[in-house]
Write an enzyme that holds these catalytic residues in place. Structure first.
Site, PDB file in Angstrom:
ATOM      1  N   ASN A   1     -10.160   0.324  -0.328  1.00 56.73           N
ATOM      2  CA  ASN A   1      -8.687   0.334  -0.279  1.00 56.73           C
ATOM      3  C   ASN A   1      -8.153  -0.268  -1.581  1.00 56.73           C
ATOM      4  O   ASN A   1      -8.320  -1.465  -1.826  1.00 56.73           O
ATOM      5  CB  ASN A   1      -8.233  -0.477   0.939  1.00 56.73           C
TER       6      ASN A   1
ATOM      7  N   HIS B   1      -3.148   7.426   2.170  1.00 58.60           N
ATOM      8  CA  HIS B   1      -3.564   6.136   1.619  1.00 58.60           C
ATOM      9  C   HIS B   1      -4.972   5.866   2.122  1.00 58.60           C
ATOM     10  O   HIS B   1      -5.250   6.000   3.316  1.00 58.60           O
ATOM     11  CB  HIS B   1      -2.586   5.049   2.077  1.00 58.60           C
TER      12      HIS B   1
ATOM     13  N   CYS C   1       0.815  -1.224   0.000  1.00 51.44           N
ATOM     14  CA  CYS C   1       0.000   0.000   0.000  1.00 51.44           C
ATOM     15  C   CYS C   1       0.845   1.269   0.000  1.00 51.44           C
ATOM     16  O   CYS C   1       0.338   2.354  -0.293  1.00 51.44           O
ATOM     17  CB  CYS C   1      -0.952   0.010   1.189  1.00 51.44           C
TER      18      CYS C   1
HETATM   19  N1  ACO Z   1     -19.182  -7.750   8.747  1.00 52.27           N
HETATM   20  C1  ACO Z   1     -19.714  -8.017   9.943  1.00 52.27           C
HETATM   21  N2  ACO Z   1     -18.987  -8.439  10.987  1.00 52.27           N
HETATM   22  C2  ACO Z   1     -17.660  -8.562  10.804  1.00 52.27           C
HETATM   23  C3  ACO Z   1     -17.031  -8.290   9.574  1.00 52.27           C
HETATM   24  C4  ACO Z   1     -17.860  -7.887   8.508  1.00 52.27           C
HETATM   25  N3  ACO Z   1     -17.367  -7.579   7.292  1.00 52.27           N
HETATM   26  N4  ACO Z   1     -15.716  -8.517   9.711  1.00 52.27           N
HETATM   27  C5  ACO Z   1     -15.504  -8.905  10.977  1.00 52.27           C
HETATM   28  N5  ACO Z   1     -16.674  -8.934  11.639  1.00 52.27           N
HETATM   29  C6  ACO Z   1     -16.927  -9.301  13.028  1.00 52.27           C
HETATM   30  C7  ACO Z   1     -15.871 -10.206  13.598  1.00 52.27           C
HETATM   31  O1  ACO Z   1     -16.122 -11.560  13.242  1.00 52.27           O
HETATM   32  C8  ACO Z   1     -16.018  -9.966  15.078  1.00 52.27           C
HETATM   33  O2  ACO Z   1     -17.135 -10.710  15.529  1.00 52.27           O
HETATM   34  P1  ACO Z   1     -17.134 -11.378  17.008  1.00 52.27           P
HETATM   35  O3  ACO Z   1     -16.992 -10.211  17.946  1.00 52.27           O
HETATM   36  O4  ACO Z   1     -18.430 -12.062  17.035  1.00 52.27           O
HETATM   37  O5  ACO Z   1     -15.922 -12.256  17.007  1.00 52.27           O
HETATM   38  C9  ACO Z   1     -16.396  -8.477  15.144  1.00 52.27           C
HETATM   39  O6  ACO Z   1     -16.861  -8.129  13.833  1.00 52.27           O
HETATM   40  C10 ACO Z   1     -15.220  -7.600  15.514  1.00 52.27           C
HETATM   41  O7  ACO Z   1     -14.111  -8.010  14.713  1.00 52.27           O
HETATM   42  P2  ACO Z   1     -12.741  -7.240  14.760  1.00 52.27           P
HETATM   43  O8  ACO Z   1     -11.828  -7.817  13.739  1.00 52.27           O
HETATM   44  O9  ACO Z   1     -12.268  -7.173  16.166  1.00 52.27           O
HETATM   45  O10 ACO Z   1     -13.239  -5.815  14.298  1.00 52.27           O
HETATM   46  P3  ACO Z   1     -12.502  -4.452  14.360  1.00 52.27           P
HETATM   47  O11 ACO Z   1     -13.274  -3.499  15.158  1.00 52.27           O
HETATM   48  O12 ACO Z   1     -11.042  -4.588  14.638  1.00 52.27           O
HETATM   49  O13 ACO Z   1     -12.639  -3.981  12.827  1.00 52.27           O
HETATM   50  C11 ACO Z   1     -11.273  -3.847  10.870  1.00 52.27           C
HETATM   51  C12 ACO Z   1     -12.042  -4.749  11.807  1.00 52.27           C
HETATM   52  C13 ACO Z   1     -12.259  -2.914  10.179  1.00 52.27           C
HETATM   53  C14 ACO Z   1     -10.595  -4.696   9.819  1.00 52.27           C
HETATM   54  C15 ACO Z   1     -10.251  -3.035  11.699  1.00 52.27           C
HETATM   55  O14 ACO Z   1      -9.452  -3.881  12.471  1.00 52.27           O
HETATM   56  C16 ACO Z   1      -9.381  -2.199  10.844  1.00 52.27           C
HETATM   57  O15 ACO Z   1      -9.813  -1.216  10.295  1.00 52.27           O
HETATM   58  N6  ACO Z   1      -8.095  -2.544  10.714  1.00 52.27           N
HETATM   59  C17 ACO Z   1      -7.195  -1.879   9.850  1.00 52.27           C
HETATM   60  C18 ACO Z   1      -6.983  -2.776   8.727  1.00 52.27           C
HETATM   61  C19 ACO Z   1      -6.883  -2.103   7.406  1.00 52.27           C
HETATM   62  O16 ACO Z   1      -7.363  -1.049   7.131  1.00 52.27           O
HETATM   63  N7  ACO Z   1      -6.202  -2.805   6.551  1.00 52.27           N
HETATM   64  C20 ACO Z   1      -6.026  -2.388   5.228  1.00 52.27           C
HETATM   65  C21 ACO Z   1      -4.756  -2.902   4.712  1.00 52.27           C
HETATM   66  S1  ACO Z   1      -3.431  -2.141   5.533  1.00 52.27           S
HETATM   67  C22 ACO Z   1      -3.441  -0.629   5.038  1.00 52.27           C
HETATM   68  O17 ACO Z   1      -3.777  -0.370   3.938  1.00 52.27           O
HETATM   69  C23 ACO Z   1      -3.046   0.396   6.028  1.00 52.27           C
END
Ligand code: ACO
Length: 323
Positions: free
Chosen positions: A280, A250, A113
């Site tokens: 993204n 980004h 990225c």
């Molecule tokens: N829809 C519904 N529920 C979902 C989804 C979805 N698409 N994805 C995960 N969940 C659920 C999980 O299963 C979990 O359920 P549970 O509590 O019953 O186990 C719950 O949501 C919480 O999951 P987490 O992974 O803890 O959710 P979090 O609040 O961390 O959000 C996310 C996830 C959005 C991916 C977050 O961690 C994030 O934004 N991370 C940054 C990652 C990113 O942006 N990466 C891009 C590539 S790197 C870059 O470009 C910088």
């Protein structure tokens, strides 16, 4: 003093748009969950016969058109991608041939990225060393091909697309009033390799593999590292944060972007946001956002523009440019 000036931008998105509601019809997810956690509303997805080089070529053509530069004028082409057409040769070579560029050097770089900022850093070095006069840098991706469409925690986050910029060497006075790249800072910390990676590869599985991510770990590092590297690049350029006209982050996730703009002490209105309609797009996200904001007149000649990005590795960086 030689400066690298950005003289044109272009972008290209595949025609097919997939909304959150479309995903909710085939996955256990919802528009509310995706919007609240990421700010993403829809993404573009490449057609089955549409490749990374196809997207890159169209974005390159648009950038050359906006710069008024012909392929025959280019002496450097750098394509940032982590979804190349083939293992080798470089996808850049395919794009070079399609553009009709028969001279100069063309190669790919892999900084996930952060690829576009890294391409800018490399091209800027070539230009300032006198090794290139006119360069084309492209970020192009087809992440839809490396997503596990059964993994709702990753597949909802990404989209396909490409963006490009044309750079030219120009004489500057060596002050912050010069137009062009004022600073670029890049870092890698490979200790976090497993936090965001693709579980396939030529020398391991001989498959392309699928993207795997520890979302919370990525989030935690992104917020800290992105603000720090943007501050580092501003200090290196000799530009005060108050002088920044536009932050072009980004476009990974709206929450990461909001936290970064807050940490930098910049008003939210100074941030260019496209994550809602592009999702993204990895190395393509910054040039897609640049093309949009230059195209609609927000980014103007003389503006101070700060770009920042972080990707798998982790690799991260920031560039300060007087437009
Ligand atoms: N829809 C519904 N529920 C979902 C989804 C979805 N698409 N994805 C995960 N969940 C659920 C999980 O299963 C979990 O359920 P549970 O509590 O019953 O186990 C719950 O949501 C919480 O999951 P987490 O992974 O803890 O959710 P979090 O609040 O961390 O959000 C996310 C996830 C959005 C991916 C977050 O961690 C994030 O934004 N991370 C940054 C990652 C990113 O942006 N990466 C891009 C590539 S790197 C870059 O470009 C910088």
């Amino acid at each position: 003093m030689l400066r690298t000036r950005i003289v044109g931008c272009g972008s290209f998105l595949p025609e097919k748009v997939v909304t959150n509601d479309d995903l909710a019809r085939v996955l256990d997810t919802s528009n509310e969950w995706i919007v609240e956690r990421t700010g993403i509303e829809e993404r573009h997805i490449a057609a089955d016969d549409e490749t990374t080089s196809d997207l890159a070529f169209e974005a390159a053509r648009a950038a050359l058109g906006s710069a008024g530069v012909g392929a025959g004028d280019l002496d450097l082409l750098i394509l940032a991608t982590s979804t190349p057409d083939n293992t080798f040769p470089a996808t850049a070579a395919k794009v070079q041939a399609r553009l009709g560029m028969t001279q100069g050097l063309a190669f790919d770089i892999q900084a996930v990225c952060a690829g576009f900022v890294c391409a800018l850093a490399v091209a800027d070095s070539f230009v300032r060393a006198g090794q290139a006069k006119t360069a084309l840098i492209i970020g192009a991706e087809t992440y839809s091909r490396i997503l596990d469409w059964n993994d709702r925690s990753t597949c909802v986050l990404f989209g396909d697309g490409a963006g490009a910029a044309v750079l030219t060497a120009s004489e500057g006075a060596g002050t912050t009033a010069d137009r062009g790249v004022l600073s670029v800072c890049m870092h890698t910390d490979g200790q976090h390799y497993d936090a965001l990676f693709v579980d396939g590869g030529v020398s391991t599985t001989q498959t392309a593999g699928h993207l795997r991510m520890q979302g919370r770990e990525v989030f935690r590092h992104a917020v800290v590292k992105l603000a720090a590297v943007a501050e580092e690049a501003l200090a290196a350029a000799g530009i005060a944060p108050e002088a920044v006209d536009w932050l072009v982050p980004h476009q990974a996730n709206r929450r990461i972007m909001d936290a970064t703009v807050r940490k930098l002490g910049l008003p939210a209105e100074k941030m260019i946001v496209t994550v809602d309609h592009h999702a993204n797009t990895s190395s393509a996200s910054i040039p897609l956002a640049l093309a949009e904001a230059v195209g609609d007149g927000r980014i103007k000649s003389g503006d101070i523009v700060v770009m920042e990005a972080l990707g798998g590795g982790f690799v991260w960086g920031s560039a300060v440019v007087r437009w």
